[in-house]
Design an enzyme around this catalytic site. Sequence first.
Site, short mmCIF file in Angstrom:
data_model
loop_
_atom_site.label_atom_id
_atom_site.label_comp_id
_atom_site.label_asym_id
_atom_site.label_seq_id
_atom_site.Cartn_x
_atom_site.Cartn_y
_atom_site.Cartn_z
N LYS A 150 0.93 -1.07 -0.08
CA LYS A 150 0.12 -0.14 0.04
C LYS A 150 0.81 1.17 -0.03
O LYS A 150 0.49 2.50 -0.45
CB LYS A 150 -0.87 -0.04 1.31
CG LYS A 150 -2.25 -0.84 0.84
CD LYS A 150 -3.31 -0.54 1.81
CE LYS A 150 -4.48 -1.49 1.75
NZ LYS A 150 -5.50 -1.36 2.72
N LYS B 7 -3.74 -10.15 -7.13
CA LYS B 7 -5.21 -10.50 -6.48
C LYS B 7 -6.26 -9.69 -7.13
O LYS B 7 -5.87 -8.43 -7.29
CB LYS B 7 -4.88 -10.27 -5.02
CG LYS B 7 -5.57 -9.01 -4.26
CD LYS B 7 -5.38 -9.08 -2.75
CE LYS B 7 -5.95 -7.69 -2.29
NZ LYS B 7 -5.91 -7.61 -0.73
N LYS C 118 -11.02 -4.48 -5.48
CA LYS C 118 -11.75 -3.46 -5.88
C LYS C 118 -11.25 -2.14 -6.38
O LYS C 118 -11.57 -1.18 -6.84
CB LYS C 118 -12.98 -3.42 -4.90
CG LYS C 118 -12.50 -2.95 -3.41
CD LYS C 118 -13.55 -3.10 -2.45
CE LYS C 118 -13.17 -3.40 -1.06
NZ LYS C 118 -14.07 -4.17 -0.17
P1 TYM Z 1 -10.93 -6.16 3.04
O1 TYM Z 1 -11.86 -5.04 3.49
O2 TYM Z 1 -9.72 -5.82 2.19
O3 TYM Z 1 -11.38 -7.40 2.53
C1 TYM Z 1 -12.36 -8.29 3.33
C2 TYM Z 1 -12.17 -9.76 3.30
O4 TYM Z 1 -12.01 -10.10 1.82
C3 TYM Z 1 -11.00 -10.90 1.74
N1 TYM Z 1 -10.35 -10.70 0.28
C4 TYM Z 1 -10.10 -11.72 -0.54
N2 TYM Z 1 -10.22 -13.03 -0.42
C5 TYM Z 1 -9.81 -13.76 -1.48
N3 TYM Z 1 -9.16 -13.21 -2.72
C6 TYM Z 1 -9.45 -11.87 -2.96
N4 TYM Z 1 -8.90 -11.31 -3.97
C7 TYM Z 1 -9.87 -11.13 -1.78
N5 TYM Z 1 -9.72 -9.84 -1.46
C8 TYM Z 1 -10.02 -9.49 -0.37
C9 TYM Z 1 -9.93 -10.57 2.71
O5 TYM Z 1 -8.97 -11.52 2.99
C10 TYM Z 1 -10.85 -10.37 4.00
O6 TYM Z 1 -10.99 -11.21 4.58
N6 TYM Z 1 -8.18 -5.67 7.53
C11 TYM Z 1 -9.35 -6.14 6.69
C12 TYM Z 1 -10.45 -5.93 7.38
C13 TYM Z 1 -10.53 -6.15 8.86
C14 TYM Z 1 -10.62 -7.24 9.45
C15 TYM Z 1 -10.58 -6.98 10.96
C16 TYM Z 1 -10.80 -8.41 9.09
C17 TYM Z 1 -10.55 -5.10 9.83
N7 TYM Z 1 -10.54 -5.52 11.13
C18 TYM Z 1 -10.70 -7.83 12.05
C19 TYM Z 1 -10.42 -9.77 10.16
C20 TYM Z 1 -10.69 -9.16 11.50
C21 TYM Z 1 -9.35 -5.84 5.27
O7 TYM Z 1 -8.91 -4.62 4.80
O8 TYM Z 1 -10.16 -6.67 4.52
#
Ligand code: TYM
Length: 340
Positions: A123, A205, A208
Amino acid sequence: MENKVETNKESAKKRLFSAIQPSGDLTLGNYLGAIRNWVVLQDEYDSVFSIADLHSLTVRQEPAALRRNTLSMAASLIACGIDAERHPLFVQSHVHEHAELAWILECNTMFGELSRMTQFKDKSARHADNINAGLFTYPSLMAADILLYNADAVPVGEDQRQHVELARDVAIRMNGLYNGVFTVPESFIPKYGARVKSLADPTKKMSKSDANQNAFVLILDDKDTVVRKFKKAVTDSENEIVFREGKDGINNLLTIMSAVSGKTVPALEKEFEGKGYGEFKLAVGETVADALAPIRARYAELMADKEYLTKTLADGAEKAAYVARRTLSKVYKKVGLLQK
Ligand code: TYM
């Protein structure tokens, strides 16, 4: 080490916590990597779900869009099958204990640990003009989300594995220093769908935030859009539909098809033996579009009732805050902050 943590749980079930950032619509990657597992596991665990709006501030947001996306994310999650009547679904900033515990955890997370986070490195390369302190300490806030609820299981995609590992390390460290403060969490990562790749560049990956609209499928895309994006998916110059090293595009399509249809990859290889890539891509597109159609319909109904969404989030925050308050107060006491 025996876990002697008092977890503020009402039931004998293990606790599950997960969250998602409201930085745009849900992608097929989010759905297959995480949300589908939230839905499958929600009743087996004492589940708590959050929309991590504080996390999304680490990247610049347009305020009105962030507000809109937060409500829309709530509708998307419920449309995907999250039962928000039974399991608290809340907005992270509505429970102020998250930011407060994050500070305590930041004081127990090492600079070196945060520096090793691959998502921070990625990032900061992508947002070189805004490498803010929040982007760096982001995993401590995520650890606070998880540890506040003494979560046992954290269902996430592969890209969040390292952050959950860090939450574990911090929990273990603090348990050693302060004698059993937190449950040590474990990530729960699906076998198929944990790393859905971009349709335009299957070495990356699916995200969005990709500038290329054809790189990702949104769960709210209509059937024609989904099919068109899959038809354009980048593959290779061979003509064999098999899962093999070096065939990133086909591997990705087989994985998506397997996750959505429930058929195994070897069964799919057999089904599409001798068929062309065009036919295969069309079949994947149609299967995905059909699976997403009911979610789109439910989303539209929910978005027509903003009052219901707002009320559901308020109820969720109230239930979550009850647990969060007790954990934070215990932590404050353990680390030596003078009680009021
Ligand atoms: P975020 O918002 O980027 O994504 C949400 C969830 O989607 C999964 N994900 C994917 N899985 C498979 N293939 C992909 N291309 C893909 N893109 C995203 C992510 O692994 C995630 O599970 N920091 C986290 C949000 C968060 C969180 C937490 C998660 C904040 N606090 C506590 C678990 C526990 C995040 O940015 O996910």
